[in-house]
Motif scaffolding. Structure first.
Motif, PDB file in Angstrom:
ATOM      1  N   THR A   1     -10.604 -19.998  -2.875  1.00 35.96           N
ATOM      2  CA  THR A   1     -10.626 -20.480  -1.491  1.00 35.96           C
ATOM      3  C   THR A   1      -9.293 -20.247  -0.804  1.00 35.96           C
ATOM      4  OG1 THR A   1     -12.288 -22.147  -2.063  1.00 35.96           O
ATOM      5  CG2 THR A   1     -11.057 -22.482  -0.018  1.00 35.96           C
ATOM      6  N   VAL A   2      -8.204 -20.559  -1.487  1.00 35.89           N
ATOM      7  CA  VAL A   2      -6.871 -20.360  -0.911  1.00 35.89           C
ATOM      8  C   VAL A   2      -6.616 -18.875  -0.687  1.00 35.89           C
ATOM      9  CG1 VAL A   2      -4.382 -20.612  -1.306  1.00 35.89           C
ATOM     10  CG2 VAL A   2      -5.933 -22.497  -1.875  1.00 35.89           C
ATOM     11  N   GLU A   3      -6.879 -18.068  -1.697  1.00 37.66           N
ATOM     12  CA  GLU A   3      -6.636 -16.633  -1.597  1.00 37.66           C
ATOM     13  C   GLU A   3      -7.452 -16.002  -0.470  1.00 37.66           C
ATOM     14  OE1 GLU A   3      -6.407 -13.023  -4.735  1.00 37.66           O
ATOM     15  OE2 GLU A   3      -8.304 -14.126  -4.760  1.00 37.66           O
ATOM     16  N   ASP A   4      -8.744 -16.272  -0.452  1.00 42.59           N
ATOM     17  CA  ASP A   4      -9.619 -15.616   0.510  1.00 42.59           C
ATOM     18  C   ASP A   4      -9.372 -16.106   1.933  1.00 42.59           C
ATOM     19  OD1 ASP A   4     -10.579 -14.260  -1.642  1.00 42.59           O
ATOM     20  OD2 ASP A   4     -12.627 -15.017  -1.528  1.00 42.59           O
ATOM     21  N   THR A   5      -8.940 -17.350   2.075  1.00 44.09           N
ATOM     22  CA  THR A   5      -8.570 -17.846   3.400  1.00 44.09           C
ATOM     23  C   THR A   5      -7.347 -17.094   3.912  1.00 44.09           C
ATOM     24  OG1 THR A   5      -9.488 -20.035   2.931  1.00 44.09           O
ATOM     25  CG2 THR A   5      -7.892 -19.883   4.716  1.00 44.09           C
ATOM     26  N   GLY A   6      -6.351 -16.907   3.059  1.00 40.87           N
ATOM     27  CA  GLY A   6      -5.172 -16.123   3.443  1.00 40.87           C
ATOM     28  C   GLY A   6      -5.538 -14.694   3.793  1.00 40.87           C
ATOM     29  N   LEU A   7      -6.412 -14.081   2.988  1.00 41.35           N
ATOM     30  CA  LEU A   7      -6.837 -12.710   3.246  1.00 41.35           C
ATOM     31  C   LEU A   7      -7.580 -12.597   4.584  1.00 41.35           C
ATOM     32  CD1 LEU A   7      -8.124 -11.708  -0.317  1.00 41.35           C
ATOM     33  CD2 LEU A   7      -6.067 -10.827   0.821  1.00 41.35           C
ATOM     34  N   ALA A   8      -8.461 -13.547   4.868  1.00 38.38           N
ATOM     35  CA  ALA A   8      -9.263 -13.486   6.087  1.00 38.38           C
ATOM     36  C   ALA A   8      -8.411 -13.707   7.334  1.00 38.38           C
ATOM     37  CB  ALA A   8     -10.393 -14.518   6.026  1.00 38.38           C
ATOM     38  N   ILE A   9      -7.469 -14.648   7.277  1.00 40.06           N
ATOM     39  CA  ILE A   9      -6.611 -14.891   8.440  1.00 40.06           C
ATOM     40  C   ILE A   9      -5.683 -13.700   8.664  1.00 40.06           C
ATOM     41  CG2 ILE A   9      -4.828 -16.391   9.428  1.00 40.06           C
ATOM     42  CD1 ILE A   9      -6.109 -18.710   7.853  1.00 40.06           C
ATOM     43  N   GLY A  10      -5.152 -13.135   7.592  1.00 39.02           N
ATOM     44  CA  GLY A  10      -4.312 -11.949   7.725  1.00 39.02           C
ATOM     45  C   GLY A  10      -5.079 -10.780   8.313  1.00 39.02           C
ATOM     46  N   GLU A  11      -6.323 -10.591   7.877  1.00 36.53           N
ATOM     47  CA  GLU A  11      -7.150  -9.506   8.424  1.00 36.53           C
ATOM     48  C   GLU A  11      -7.419  -9.718   9.909  1.00 36.53           C
ATOM     49  OE1 GLU A  11     -11.600  -7.532   7.854  1.00 36.53           O
ATOM     50  OE2 GLU A  11     -10.834  -8.909   6.317  1.00 36.53           O
TER      51      GLU A  11
ATOM     52  N   GLY B   1      -0.544  -6.962   6.912  1.00 39.16           N
ATOM     53  CA  GLY B   1       0.388  -5.834   6.995  1.00 39.16           C
ATOM     54  C   GLY B   1       1.798  -6.290   7.326  1.00 39.16           C
ATOM     55  N   LEU B   2       2.217  -7.378   6.697  1.00 38.15           N
ATOM     56  CA  LEU B   2       3.487  -8.011   7.025  1.00 38.15           C
ATOM     57  C   LEU B   2       4.507  -7.876   5.908  1.00 38.15           C
ATOM     58  CD1 LEU B   2       2.017 -11.423   8.242  1.00 38.15           C
ATOM     59  CD2 LEU B   2       2.401  -9.361   9.611  1.00 38.15           C
ATOM     60  N   THR B   3       5.741  -7.564   6.271  1.00 38.59           N
ATOM     61  CA  THR B   3       6.869  -7.799   5.376  1.00 38.59           C
ATOM     62  C   THR B   3       7.354  -9.204   5.706  1.00 38.59           C
ATOM     63  OG1 THR B   3       7.470  -5.469   5.334  1.00 38.59           O
ATOM     64  CG2 THR B   3       9.177  -7.056   4.713  1.00 38.59           C
ATOM     65  N   LEU B   4       7.339 -10.077   4.701  1.00 37.30           N
ATOM     66  CA  LEU B   4       7.544 -11.497   4.948  1.00 37.30           C
ATOM     67  C   LEU B   4       8.501 -12.074   3.913  1.00 37.30           C
ATOM     68  CD1 LEU B   4       6.679 -14.064   6.506  1.00 37.30           C
ATOM     69  CD2 LEU B   4       4.670 -14.166   5.010  1.00 37.30           C
TER      70      LEU B   4
ATOM     71  N   TRP C   1      -1.116 -18.036  -1.130  1.00 36.65           N
ATOM     72  CA  TRP C   1      -1.633 -17.946   0.233  1.00 36.65           C
ATOM     73  C   TRP C   1      -0.750 -17.011   1.069  1.00 36.65           C
ATOM     74  CZ3 TRP C   1      -0.118 -18.342   5.188  1.00 36.65           C
ATOM     75  CH2 TRP C   1      -1.125 -18.320   6.158  1.00 36.65           C
ATOM     76  N   PHE C   2       0.563 -17.177   0.988  1.00 36.66           N
ATOM     77  CA  PHE C   2       1.472 -16.326   1.758  1.00 36.66           C
ATOM     78  C   PHE C   2       1.335 -14.862   1.342  1.00 36.66           C
ATOM     79  CE2 PHE C   2       3.289 -20.244   3.158  1.00 36.66           C
ATOM     80  CZ  PHE C   2       4.049 -19.975   4.284  1.00 36.66           C
ATOM     81  N   GLN C   3       1.174 -14.609   0.041  1.00 31.59           N
ATOM     82  CA  GLN C   3       0.996 -13.241  -0.443  1.00 31.59           C
ATOM     83  C   GLN C   3      -0.283 -12.626   0.109  1.00 31.59           C
ATOM     84  OE1 GLN C   3       2.877 -11.068  -2.464  1.00 31.59           O
ATOM     85  NE2 GLN C   3       1.270  -9.671  -1.752  1.00 31.59           N
ATOM     86  N   SER C   4      -1.362 -13.377   0.082  1.00 34.25           N
ATOM     87  CA  SER C   4      -2.646 -12.882   0.576  1.00 34.25           C
ATOM     88  C   SER C   4      -2.589 -12.613   2.075  1.00 34.25           C
ATOM     89  CB  SER C   4      -3.748 -13.904   0.263  1.00 34.25           C
ATOM     90  OG  SER C   4      -3.855 -14.101  -1.134  1.00 34.25           O
ATOM     91  N   PHE C   5      -1.963 -13.518   2.814  1.00 31.18           N
ATOM     92  CA  PHE C   5      -1.820 -13.378   4.262  1.00 31.18           C
ATOM     93  C   PHE C   5      -0.991 -12.139   4.605  1.00 31.18           C
ATOM     94  CE2 PHE C   5       0.678 -14.582   8.121  1.00 31.18           C
ATOM     95  CZ  PHE C   5      -0.368 -14.570   9.034  1.00 31.18           C
TER      96      PHE C   5
END
Length: 197
Positions: free
Chosen positions: A66-76, A146-149, A137-141
């Motif tokens: 849930t955490v991973e996919d939420t980060g992936l979806a918001i980043g997308e 497409g962020l350098t963070l 979460w930050f990694q997935s986002f």
């Protein structure tokens, strides 16, 4: 209009995200993980990015998917809303104080995903959220956004404050980086003429 909708459905999660980069910081967030909801609300409010997140995941197993996919979806959704990134400031940073805690966040909307995470927790959980999942979460986002963070907690002792200052710092850095620069509103901010790769 810099808006996007993303639906991500797997055997582990079903996630719907709506995002408006030029919003007012209004939000409606439901992930099934109370502390994550609280952090995503902070992200929206302080970035002025309108955010709707509806996530249903296999929390009976654990929070990872849930955490991973939420980060992936918001980043997308962020990436889709940015489009060709024409006119954005691209770079921004923020110092985010919260009582005894100070966190520094720097961002480059480069198209090259990379996370530097220098934040530690002394507790295993905050509310019902596993603290090891914040980095994930930050990694997935960053990956789908497409962020350098870069996220670094300079000092702090209260675990709630450490997590919240990281998300608020991300919010304030995002707010600056996605803004349209009126001096270069028609140009992609790169000498290569494109962002990514």
């Amino acid at each position: 209009m810099r808006r996007a909708q993303v639906r991500r459905e797997t055997t582990e999660t079903r996630i719907a995200v709506e995002l408006d980069l030029d919003g007012t910081g209004s939000y409606a967030v439901s992930t099934g993980i109370g502390f994550l909801d609280h952090m995503l609300e902070q992200l929206s409010r302080h970035s002025l990015i309108d955010l709707t997140v509806e996530a249903k995941g296999d929390l009976h197993i654990d929070q990872h998917h849930t955490v991973e996919d939420t980060g992936l979806a918001i980043g997308e959704a962020l990436s889709k809303a940015l489009g060709d990134k024409k006119g954005i400031r691209r770079y921004a940073d923020a110092l985010s104080p919260m009582d005894e805690t100070l966190t520094r966040v720097a961002i480059d909307i480069s198209g090259r995903p990379y996370l530097v995470w220098k934040t530690e927790f002394s507790q295993k959980r905050l509310g019902e959220m596993d603290t090891e999942m914040f980095e994930h979460w930050f990694q997935s986002f960053a990956q789908t956004g497409g962020l350098t963070l870069h996220v670094e907690t300079l000092y702090g002792t209260n675990n709630h404050h450490i997590a919240e200052s990281a998300f608020k710092g991300l919010a304030r850095a995002l707010r600056g980086a996605v803004e349209i620069d009126p001096r270069k509103a028609d140009a992609i901010p790169s000498t290569k003429g494109t962002l990514g790769g």
